[in-house]
Design a protein around this motif. Structure first.
Motif, PDB file in Angstrom:
ATOM      1  N   LEU A   1      44.226   6.990 -19.132  1.00 38.77           N
ATOM      2  CA  LEU A   1      45.425   6.794 -19.940  1.00 38.77           C
ATOM      3  C   LEU A   1      46.137   5.492 -19.594  1.00 38.77           C
ATOM      4  CD1 LEU A   1      47.236   8.084 -22.099  1.00 38.77           C
ATOM      5  CD2 LEU A   1      48.479   9.238 -20.278  1.00 38.77           C
ATOM      6  N   GLY A   2      46.237   5.163 -18.298  1.00 44.27           N
ATOM      7  CA  GLY A   2      46.922   3.945 -17.900  1.00 44.27           C
ATOM      8  C   GLY A   2      46.279   2.694 -18.466  1.00 44.27           C
ATOM      9  N   VAL A   3      44.948   2.663 -18.525  1.00 44.57           N
ATOM     10  CA  VAL A   3      44.240   1.516 -19.092  1.00 44.57           C
ATOM     11  C   VAL A   3      44.510   1.424 -20.590  1.00 44.57           C
ATOM     12  CG1 VAL A   3      41.965   0.506 -19.509  1.00 44.57           C
ATOM     13  CG2 VAL A   3      42.459   1.595 -17.322  1.00 44.57           C
ATOM     14  N   ASN A   4      44.531   2.557 -21.278  1.00 44.75           N
ATOM     15  CA  ASN A   4      44.759   2.556 -22.725  1.00 44.75           C
ATOM     16  C   ASN A   4      46.158   2.058 -23.074  1.00 44.75           C
ATOM     17  OD1 ASN A   4      42.201   3.593 -22.984  1.00 44.75           O
ATOM     18  ND2 ASN A   4      42.856   5.700 -23.243  1.00 44.75           N
TER      19      ASN A   4
ATOM     20  N   GLU B   1      52.910  -1.058 -38.607  1.00 43.31           N
ATOM     21  CA  GLU B   1      53.210  -0.566 -39.949  1.00 43.31           C
ATOM     22  C   GLU B   1      54.157   0.621 -39.925  1.00 43.31           C
ATOM     23  OE1 GLU B   1      49.552   0.255 -41.929  1.00 43.31           O
ATOM     24  OE2 GLU B   1      49.203  -1.852 -42.470  1.00 43.31           O
ATOM     25  N   GLY B   2      54.560   1.064 -38.722  1.00 43.86           N
ATOM     26  CA  GLY B   2      55.514   2.158 -38.626  1.00 43.86           C
ATOM     27  C   GLY B   2      54.896   3.501 -38.329  1.00 43.86           C
ATOM     28  N   ARG B   3      53.633   3.532 -37.948  1.00 40.36           N
ATOM     29  CA  ARG B   3      52.995   4.791 -37.611  1.00 40.36           C
ATOM     30  C   ARG B   3      53.150   5.093 -36.121  1.00 40.36           C
ATOM     31  NH1 ARG B   3      49.749   2.639 -41.739  1.00 40.36           N
ATOM     32  NH2 ARG B   3      49.316   4.118 -43.425  1.00 40.36           N
ATOM     33  N   VAL B   4      52.767   6.291 -35.747  1.00 40.02           N
ATOM     34  CA  VAL B   4      52.846   6.747 -34.361  1.00 40.02           C
ATOM     35  C   VAL B   4      51.431   6.900 -33.824  1.00 40.02           C
ATOM     36  CG1 VAL B   4      53.577   8.625 -32.838  1.00 40.02           C
ATOM     37  CG2 VAL B   4      55.049   7.908 -34.718  1.00 40.02           C
ATOM     38  N   VAL B   5      51.208   6.426 -32.603  1.00 39.54           N
ATOM     39  CA  VAL B   5      49.903   6.536 -31.951  1.00 39.54           C
ATOM     40  C   VAL B   5      50.018   7.524 -30.791  1.00 39.54           C
ATOM     41  CG1 VAL B   5      48.153   5.319 -30.599  1.00 39.54           C
ATOM     42  CG2 VAL B   5      49.148   4.233 -32.609  1.00 39.54           C
ATOM     43  N   ILE B   6      49.097   8.475 -30.734  1.00 39.63           N
ATOM     44  CA  ILE B   6      49.082   9.491 -29.687  1.00 39.63           C
ATOM     45  C   ILE B   6      47.877   9.240 -28.788  1.00 39.63           C
ATOM     46  CG2 ILE B   6      48.994  11.972 -29.195  1.00 39.63           C
ATOM     47  CD1 ILE B   6      50.085  12.428 -32.030  1.00 39.63           C
ATOM     48  N   LEU B   7      48.147   9.022 -27.504  1.00 37.40           N
ATOM     49  CA  LEU B   7      47.100   8.800 -26.516  1.00 37.40           C
ATOM     50  C   LEU B   7      46.999  10.014 -25.608  1.00 37.40           C
ATOM     51  CD1 LEU B   7      48.003   5.131 -25.489  1.00 37.40           C
ATOM     52  CD2 LEU B   7      46.228   5.833 -27.101  1.00 37.40           C
ATOM     53  N   VAL B   8      45.788  10.499 -25.382  1.00 37.98           N
ATOM     54  CA  VAL B   8      45.542  11.687 -24.571  1.00 37.98           C
ATOM     55  C   VAL B   8      44.734  11.280 -23.347  1.00 37.98           C
ATOM     56  CG1 VAL B   8      44.534  14.000 -24.525  1.00 37.98           C
ATOM     57  CG2 VAL B   8      45.588  13.154 -26.624  1.00 37.98           C
ATOM     58  N   ASP B   9      45.212  11.667 -22.181  1.00 34.72           N
ATOM     59  CA  ASP B   9      44.492  11.356 -20.945  1.00 34.72           C
ATOM     60  C   ASP B   9      43.133  12.055 -20.944  1.00 34.72           C
ATOM     61  OD1 ASP B   9      44.017  10.314 -18.455  1.00 34.72           O
ATOM     62  OD2 ASP B   9      45.063  11.919 -17.379  1.00 34.72           O
ATOM     63  N   GLY B  10      42.093  11.301 -20.651  1.00 33.57           N
ATOM     64  CA  GLY B  10      40.747  11.852 -20.644  1.00 33.57           C
ATOM     65  C   GLY B  10      39.996  11.671 -21.943  1.00 33.57           C
ATOM     66  N   SER B  11      40.625  11.043 -22.938  1.00 26.73           N
ATOM     67  CA  SER B  11      39.969  10.850 -24.236  1.00 26.73           C
ATOM     68  C   SER B  11      40.010   9.381 -24.624  1.00 26.73           C
ATOM     69  CB  SER B  11      40.652  11.693 -25.317  1.00 26.73           C
ATOM     70  OG  SER B  11      40.103  11.393 -26.600  1.00 26.73           O
ATOM     71  N   PRO B  12      38.903   8.806 -25.091  1.00 30.84           N
ATOM     72  CA  PRO B  12      38.918   7.410 -25.543  1.00 30.84           C
ATOM     73  C   PRO B  12      39.370   7.249 -26.987  1.00 30.84           C
ATOM     74  CG  PRO B  12      36.692   8.253 -25.635  1.00 30.84           C
ATOM     75  CD  PRO B  12      37.545   9.379 -25.111  1.00 30.84           C
ATOM     76  N   PHE B  13      39.733   8.348 -27.644  1.00 36.93           N
ATOM     77  CA  PHE B  13      40.137   8.292 -29.047  1.00 36.93           C
ATOM     78  C   PHE B  13      41.652   8.438 -29.158  1.00 36.93           C
ATOM     79  CE2 PHE B  13      35.697   9.411 -29.433  1.00 36.93           C
ATOM     80  CZ  PHE B  13      35.286   8.674 -30.531  1.00 36.93           C
ATOM     81  N   ALA B  14      42.292   7.459 -29.770  1.00 40.67           N
ATOM     82  CA  ALA B  14      43.724   7.521 -30.048  1.00 40.67           C
ATOM     83  C   ALA B  14      43.926   8.131 -31.436  1.00 40.67           C
ATOM     84  CB  ALA B  14      44.341   6.132 -29.991  1.00 40.67           C
TER      85      ALA B  14
ATOM     86  N   THR C   1      47.802  18.099 -19.149  1.00 43.62           N
ATOM     87  CA  THR C   1      47.302  16.814 -19.617  1.00 43.62           C
ATOM     88  C   THR C   1      48.454  15.908 -20.024  1.00 43.62           C
ATOM     89  OG1 THR C   1      45.324  17.951 -20.432  1.00 43.62           O
ATOM     90  CG2 THR C   1      45.721  15.708 -21.235  1.00 43.62           C
ATOM     91  N   ASP C   2      48.416  14.675 -19.531  1.00 41.38           N
ATOM     92  CA  ASP C   2      49.418  13.685 -19.917  1.00 41.38           C
ATOM     93  C   ASP C   2      49.110  13.159 -21.307  1.00 41.38           C
ATOM     94  OD1 ASP C   2      51.016  13.631 -17.542  1.00 41.38           O
ATOM     95  OD2 ASP C   2      49.369  12.600 -16.545  1.00 41.38           O
ATOM     96  N   ILE C   3      50.132  13.153 -22.154  1.00 40.80           N
ATOM     97  CA  ILE C   3      50.001  12.650 -23.524  1.00 40.80           C
ATOM     98  C   ILE C   3      51.116  11.647 -23.772  1.00 40.80           C
ATOM     99  CG2 ILE C   3      50.137  13.270 -25.970  1.00 40.80           C
ATOM    100  CD1 ILE C   3      48.750  15.846 -25.339  1.00 40.80           C
TER     101      ILE C   3
ATOM    102  N   LYS D   1      53.615  16.564 -21.275  1.00 36.81           N
ATOM    103  CA  LYS D   1      52.460  17.248 -20.690  1.00 36.81           C
ATOM    104  C   LYS D   1      52.152  18.490 -21.512  1.00 36.81           C
ATOM    105  CE  LYS D   1      53.150  15.718 -15.915  1.00 36.81           C
ATOM    106  NZ  LYS D   1      54.236  14.779 -16.274  1.00 36.81           N
ATOM    107  N   ILE D   2      50.869  18.726 -21.752  1.00 38.95           N
ATOM    108  CA  ILE D   2      50.424  19.882 -22.531  1.00 38.95           C
ATOM    109  C   ILE D   2      49.282  20.551 -21.777  1.00 38.95           C
ATOM    110  CG2 ILE D   2      49.427  20.676 -24.708  1.00 38.95           C
ATOM    111  CD1 ILE D   2      50.701  18.381 -26.104  1.00 38.95           C
TER     112      ILE D   2
END
Length: 517
Positions: free
Chosen positions: A165-168, A261-274, A194-196, A187-188
């Motif tokens: 997550l820190g790298v992303n 463009e005004g959207r929200v990006v969700i990053l999940v620790d342990g996943s390479p997909f945003a 998991t850190d989100i 956290k979820i």
């Protein structure tokens, strides 16, 4: 597989949570007894006892493989064992002065200790102190930054998100240097915790959208989150729709473009997909490379992509409908050739199409699951051998093999894998409708798909926006890719928004570098 908690498990977990929320005792032995009972049968958790200044008992607790042991030996244990702590000195302040660690965090409860230890930060507990300290010495193995295999480009950045997550977050920060880029952490997961990260640009993203994304994430109650796909499925508007309502990407440049463009990006620790929300049908058909080449070429390729998407969805069903019910629509020479090729085929066109489509999907799945060294070879050779053998055995006709091959090639041009999977899935009911009702069935299937798309929402945004409802200003980046000097406004997603990409008093033009009098 993760499951929602039953009532008994919930009560037991709540009791354990209450126990972990207890404040740390000033008695070191009592604290260690509680921690050892929680970490029973955890051979990777290390309890290192030592004396501060040769007098005061202390304990260093960390997880092997998640903490930097060499830094602990040199910068923590060595100075603490040779220097005594003053009676009136506060623990964290004393540690900041004594150890050579940039980050020292105070922990007051058992839950704080567990959380820090699980993140790789060693925790120091000292006899006579009712609190501990977590040291920022987390270190674990991680994958290097590579080009995403699912979203490769000829011209454009080669960086991709990884599982750390820190790298992303740093990849986003490196592109958006403004402090307006916000990273809200939650956290979820009862067990994984998991850190989100909820990322957005303040002043561009609508506050109601940010609140809605945060509320949906906070409502998730599950054992754990292993990948961003768990989150995607649990926060989308219509969970029963086959169409993806949240975009996923491995590319930081794509995420940054949508943030602006005004959207929200969700990053999940342990996943390479945003995850990117909200999204629309047209956004799912846009590739990042459309914006890295000349706008005329990007527009032509976009139109080609739209055409191939329609072919991937309707070509087999139209072929079945025409061959079964509407032979008069085909030129005489062509229909005679098609009839001659099907002379020895024992199945109707409907069964023939289903047989070939299932075989093609099986080959595609086999190519994905097999090792990379043999996967491509097996899928290509298997398709050639099976197709030729099926034609010679009289099981399928040559035109049907061509139709299925063209359909497969068309589906590969869709830039988003999950959207391409939706098109492949809808292809089968369309073939059924064509086999039963002919072209009338194809039209009924198309109408049902359009009705569903018109009712679909992504965080309140219409799925077919900006075409339905029509927003003329936002159409500059839908059917065509307008030049950058003409893309001077942002798309209107939800609520209030920062409309202009460029200063509103300027009217960009191509002749003078983007500005006119």
């Amino acid at each position: 597989m993760m499951f929602r908690r039953s009532k008994d498990n919930r009560i037991e977990q709540d009791q354990q949570d209450e126990k972990q929320q207890e404040l740390l005792s000033s008695d070191l032995d009592q604290n260690l007894q509680l921690l050892r009972s929680l970490y029973t049968d955890c051979s990777d958790v290390v309890f290192r006892s030592f004396l501060i200044g040769g007098q005061v008992k202390a304990e260093l607790i960390y997880i092997e493989g998640l903490s930097n042991v060499q830094e602990m030996d040199i910068n923590v244990l060595s100075p603490l064992m040779h220097e005594a702590k003053g009676e009136r000195q506060q623990l964290t302040e004393w540690l900041k002065e004594t150890v050579s660690v940039s980050k020292v965090t105070e922990v007051k409860t058992l839950d704080d200790c567990i959380g820090q230890i699980s993140r790789g930060n060693p925790v120091i507990l000292i006899d006579g102190e009712g609190q501990g300290a977590a040291l920022g010495l987390a270190q674990w193995e991680k994958r290097s930054i590579e080009e995403p295999t699912s979203e490769s480009v000829v011209k454009g950045p080669r960086e991709g998100f990884i599982e750390t997550l820190g790298v992303n977050t740093s990849l986003l920060r490196r592109r958006i240097k403004s402090p307006q880029l916000k990273m809200k952490s939650i956290k979820i997961g009862r067990y994984t915790e998991t850190d989100i990260i909820i990322s957005y640009v303040e002043g561009i993203a609508d506050t109601t959208l940010i609140e809605e994304v945060t509320n949906r994430l906070q409502r998730i109650d599950i054992d754990g989150i292993v990948d961003s796909g768990y989150v995607e499925e649990m926060i989308q508007d219509n969970p029963f729709s086959v169409f993806p309502q949240i975009m996923s990407t491995e590319r930081p440049d794509t995420a940054v473009a949508h943030l602006l463009e005004g959207r929200v990006v969700i990053l999940v620790d342990g996943s390479p997909f945003a995850l990117i929300a909200p999204t629309t049908l047209y956004a799912l058909l846009q590739a990042s490379e459309d914006y890295y080449q000349h706008f005329t070429l990007g527009s032509v390729i976009r139109w080609l992509r739209y055409l191939l998407m329609l072919l991937a969805l309707f070509l087999p069903s139209i072929y079945v409908a025409v061959l079964s019910y509407h032979q008069e629509m085909v030129p005489t020479k062509l229909i005679l050739s098609m009839v001659a090729s099907r002379e020895n085929v024992p199945f109707p066109a409907f069964v023939e199409a289903l047989l070939m489509e299932v075989t093609f999907e099986a080959l595609r799945e086999a190519g994905v699951r097999l090792p990379k060294q043999v996967g491509a070879a097996v899928s290509i050779v298997g398709a050639l051998v099976i197709g030729q053998a099926a034609i010679e055995a009289g099981l399928v006709s040559a035109p049907m093999v061509m139709v299925v091959a063209l359909t497969g090639i068309a589906s590969f041009t869709i830039p988003r894998y999950n959207f391409g999977a939706s098109i492949r899935l809808l292809r089968f009911p369309m073939i059924f409708m064509a086999g039963i009702l002919g072209l009338l069935g194809v039209m009924l299937g198309l109408i049902n798909i359009l009705i569903h798309l018109c009712t679909l929402r992504s965080f309140g945004v219409p799925y077919l926006s900006p075409m339905a409802p029509m927003k003329g200003r936002d159409m500059k980046d839908v059917l065509i890719r307008a030049p950058w000097w003409a893309l001077n406004t942002r798309p209107h997603l939800t609520g209030k928004y920062n409309q202009y990409r460029q200063a509103p008093q300027q009217k960009p033009g191509p002749k003078n570098g983007g500005e006119t009098d």
